[in-house]
Design a protein around this motif. Structure first.
Motif, PDB file in Angstrom:
ATOM      1  N   ILE A 193     -17.550  27.208   7.375  1.00  0.00           N
ATOM      2  CA  ILE A 193     -17.969  27.279   8.237  1.00  0.00           C
ATOM      3  C   ILE A 193     -19.477  26.959   8.760  1.00  0.00           C
ATOM      4  N   ASP A 194     -20.043  28.057   8.592  1.00  0.00           N
ATOM      5  CA  ASP A 194     -21.143  28.365   8.067  1.00  0.00           C
ATOM      6  C   ASP A 194     -22.101  27.178   7.546  1.00  0.00           C
ATOM      7  N   SER A 195     -21.820  26.933   6.667  1.00  0.00           N
ATOM      8  CA  SER A 195     -22.824  26.599   5.815  1.00  0.00           C
ATOM      9  C   SER A 195     -22.558  24.592   5.804  1.00  0.00           C
ATOM     10  N   GLN A 196     -21.369  24.769   6.136  1.00  0.00           N
ATOM     11  CA  GLN A 196     -20.783  22.751   6.412  1.00  0.00           C
ATOM     12  C   GLN A 196     -20.981  21.885   7.445  1.00  0.00           C
ATOM     13  N   VAL A 197     -21.016  23.036   7.951  1.00  0.00           N
ATOM     14  CA  VAL A 197     -20.909  22.463   9.556  1.00  0.00           C
ATOM     15  C   VAL A 197     -21.900  21.474  10.005  1.00  0.00           C
ATOM     16  N   PRO A 198     -23.609  22.312   9.266  1.00  0.00           N
ATOM     17  CA  PRO A 198     -24.804  21.392   9.555  1.00  0.00           C
ATOM     18  C   PRO A 198     -24.908  19.722   9.114  1.00  0.00           C
ATOM     19  N   GLU A 199     -23.973  19.383   7.734  1.00  0.00           N
ATOM     20  CA  GLU A 199     -23.425  18.437   7.210  1.00  0.00           C
ATOM     21  C   GLU A 199     -22.683  17.832   7.562  1.00  0.00           C
ATOM     22  N   ILE A 239     -13.813  28.781  14.545  1.00  0.00           N
ATOM     23  CA  ILE A 239     -13.600  27.089  14.073  1.00  0.00           C
ATOM     24  C   ILE A 239     -13.817  26.849  15.702  1.00  0.00           C
ATOM     25  N   GLY A 240     -14.047  27.193  16.829  1.00  0.00           N
ATOM     26  CA  GLY A 240     -14.244  26.468  18.412  1.00  0.00           C
ATOM     27  C   GLY A 240     -15.120  26.144  18.029  1.00  0.00           C
ATOM     28  N   GLN A 241     -16.161  26.782  17.873  1.00  0.00           N
ATOM     29  CA  GLN A 241     -17.328  26.636  17.823  1.00  0.00           C
ATOM     30  C   GLN A 241     -17.522  24.864  16.963  1.00  0.00           C
ATOM     31  N   ALA A 242     -17.506  25.289  15.611  1.00  0.00           N
ATOM     32  CA  ALA A 242     -17.315  23.880  14.676  1.00  0.00           C
ATOM     33  C   ALA A 242     -16.711  22.698  15.020  1.00  0.00           C
ATOM     34  N   GLU A 243     -15.542  23.299  16.054  1.00  0.00           N
ATOM     35  CA  GLU A 243     -14.765  21.945  16.428  1.00  0.00           C
ATOM     36  C   GLU A 243     -15.463  21.069  17.938  1.00  0.00           C
ATOM     37  N   SER A 244     -16.560  22.063  18.552  1.00  0.00           N
ATOM     38  CA  SER A 244     -17.421  21.277  19.554  1.00  0.00           C
ATOM     39  C   SER A 244     -18.337  20.856  19.063  1.00  0.00           C
ATOM     40  N   ALA A 245     -19.012  21.242  18.171  1.00  0.00           N
ATOM     41  CA  ALA A 245     -20.433  20.715  17.750  1.00  0.00           C
ATOM     42  C   ALA A 245     -20.666  19.444  17.111  1.00  0.00           C
ATOM     43  N   THR A 246     -18.945  18.880  16.537  1.00  0.00           N
ATOM     44  CA  THR A 246     -18.252  17.899  15.737  1.00  0.00           C
ATOM     45  C   THR A 246     -17.496  17.474  16.201  1.00  0.00           C
ATOM     46  N   ALA A 247     -18.112  17.463  17.933  1.00  0.00           N
ATOM     47  CA  ALA A 247     -16.512  16.632  18.738  1.00  0.00           C
ATOM     48  C   ALA A 247     -17.339  15.231  19.111  1.00  0.00           C
ATOM     49  N   PHE A 248     -17.681  14.187  17.904  1.00  0.00           N
ATOM     50  CA  PHE A 248     -18.442  13.005  17.800  1.00  0.00           C
ATOM     51  C   PHE A 248     -17.609  11.842  18.167  1.00  0.00           C
ATOM     52  N   GLU A 249     -17.264  10.955  19.859  1.00  0.00           N
ATOM     53  CA  GLU A 249     -16.599  10.221  20.326  1.00  0.00           C
ATOM     54  C   GLU A 249     -16.479   8.787  19.273  1.00  0.00           C
ATOM     55  N   ASP A 250     -17.904   8.663  18.303  1.00  0.00           N
ATOM     56  CA  ASP A 250     -17.514   8.227  17.432  1.00  0.00           C
ATOM     57  C   ASP A 250     -17.775   8.617  16.247  1.00  0.00           C
ATOM     58  N   VAL A 258      -8.828  35.248  -8.002  1.00  0.00           N
ATOM     59  CA  VAL A 258      -8.936  33.863  -7.486  1.00  0.00           C
ATOM     60  C   VAL A 258      -8.692  33.565  -6.256  1.00  0.00           C
ATOM     61  N   THR A 259     -10.155  34.815  -5.968  1.00  0.00           N
ATOM     62  CA  THR A 259     -10.649  34.430  -4.792  1.00  0.00           C
ATOM     63  C   THR A 259     -12.195  33.850  -5.275  1.00  0.00           C
ATOM     64  N   SER A 260     -13.257  34.122  -6.200  1.00  0.00           N
ATOM     65  CA  SER A 260     -13.953  32.730  -7.121  1.00  0.00           C
ATOM     66  C   SER A 260     -12.917  31.279  -7.202  1.00  0.00           C
ATOM     67  N   GLY A 261     -11.479  31.501  -7.352  1.00  0.00           N
ATOM     68  CA  GLY A 261     -10.863  30.336  -7.595  1.00  0.00           C
ATOM     69  C   GLY A 261     -11.095  29.322  -6.288  1.00  0.00           C
ATOM     70  N   HIS A 262     -11.088  30.414  -5.428  1.00  0.00           N
ATOM     71  CA  HIS A 262     -10.264  29.447  -3.631  1.00  0.00           C
ATOM     72  C   HIS A 262     -12.284  28.763  -3.590  1.00  0.00           C
ATOM     73  N   GLU A 263     -13.621  29.908  -3.788  1.00  0.00           N
ATOM     74  CA  GLU A 263     -14.469  29.506  -3.408  1.00  0.00           C
ATOM     75  C   GLU A 263     -14.919  28.659  -4.719  1.00  0.00           C
ATOM     76  N   LYS A 264     -14.546  28.200  -5.645  1.00  0.00           N
ATOM     77  CA  LYS A 264     -14.848  26.920  -6.043  1.00  0.00           C
ATOM     78  C   LYS A 264     -13.970  25.569  -5.367  1.00  0.00           C
ATOM     79  N   GLY A 265     -13.499  25.960  -5.212  1.00  0.00           N
ATOM     80  CA  GLY A 265     -12.454  24.987  -4.121  1.00  0.00           C
ATOM     81  C   GLY A 265     -12.993  24.355  -2.642  1.00  0.00           C
ATOM     82  N   VAL A 266     -14.026  25.339  -2.355  1.00  0.00           N
ATOM     83  CA  VAL A 266     -14.493  25.218  -1.120  1.00  0.00           C
ATOM     84  C   VAL A 266     -15.968  24.136  -1.517  1.00  0.00           C
TER      85      VAL A 266
END
Ligand code: IPE
Ligand code: IPE
Ligand code: MG
Length: 243
Positions: free
Chosen positions: A88-94, A119-130, A34-42
């Motif tokens: 979060i690690d792999s997708q936040v830069p994108e 989650i806190g770090q990812a939200e701060s890193a992407t907190a674009f106003e625009d 099932v975890t491979s299913g969730h991985e493909k889902g990501v």
């Protein structure tokens, strides 16, 4: 082809959401765990987010884990926890490159400190106003819990005289709910079932709802664009007579 169609759609200001169902059945069908299913889902989430940004919709809210999903086997929940951190690690830069603003909502603290801090770090890193797109992830979310919690907060503010009972309106109620949207315009559920499974209950009053049999890991950008097209061809009447 998907790209050409997308450029002709005008979806600005639209709030869309997806109940991403079918990872378990996809894994079973492909003789995987099932975890491979969730991985493909990501992986599919990554493609659909890119497509949503191209389509210029205002927000995309994804149902990743419900309050009821806490009753799944411990092993599956641990797999999901690891996947949240690695995604979060792999997708936040994108997401930063694409100016996508990330926001998690729900009671996700039970996944532990590591998840809460990622989650806190990812939200701060992407907190674009625009931002180009608001990407909201429902994690440990339940529509009923959201309504009950909002009702408690409203009662408390009335008691503290911060709010008067007469001023409680639809707009006020939206402000007290955890889900970071107001009206939901379009909901898509993959996986073949025709139910809401305790997602955005208050927000669904006039939502256009589309169901597809496609299992989430098989969902494509092309099918997503078809859903957006069908949505844009729907006459929304909101109870009025329009003829
Ligand atoms: C949706 O896929 C993901 C979560 C609920 C976490 P499922 O894991 O529910 O997949 P099915 O419905 O068993 O196929
Ligand atoms: C809905 O899927 C929740 C998410 C996609 C996160 P479920 O698999 O939990 O829903 P039911 O149990 O089929 O209603
Ligand atoms: Mg399911």
């Amino acid at each position: 082809m998907a790209e050409n169609k997308q450029s002709t759609l005008n979806l600005s200001g639209i709030n869309a959401a997806i109940i991403m169902d079918g990872n378990g059945r996809w894994a079973k069908k492909n003789a995987l765990n099932v975890t491979s299913g969730h991985e493909k889902g990501v992986d599919v989430v990554r493609q659909i987010v890119e497509s949503a940004a191209k389509a210029q919709i205002e927000s995309l809210s994804l149902y990743a884990f419900s309050t009821e999903n806490w009753s799944r086997p411990k092993k599956e929940i641990l797999g999901i926890k690891k996947l949240i951190i690695s995604a979060i690690d792999s997708q936040v830069p994108e997401l930063i490159d694409q100016k996508v603003r990330l926001n998690f909502f729900g009671d996700y603290a039970s996944f532990g400190d590591e998840v809460v801090s990622a989650i806190g770090q990812a939200e701060s890193a992407t907190a674009f106003e625009d931002s180009r797109l608001k990407l909201n992830i429902a994690l440990g979310y339940g529509g009923r819990a959201d309504i009950i919690e909002a009702t408690k907060l409203i009662s408390n503010d009335i008691k503290l005289e911060k709010l008067s009972a007469e001023d409680v309106s639809n707009e006020t109620f939206f402000k007290y709910l955890k889900a970071p949207i107001n009206e939901l315009d379009l909901l898509i559920r993959t996986g073949g079932d025709h139910r809401i499974s305790n997602f955005l209950l208050y927000h669904l009053a006039y939502t256009e709802i589309q169901f597809t049999n496609t299992l989430w890991p098989d969902f494509t950008e092309e099918e997503f664009v078809k859903c957006l097209e069908a949505f844009s061809n729907t006459e929304r009447r909101f109870g009025k007579r329009t003829d």
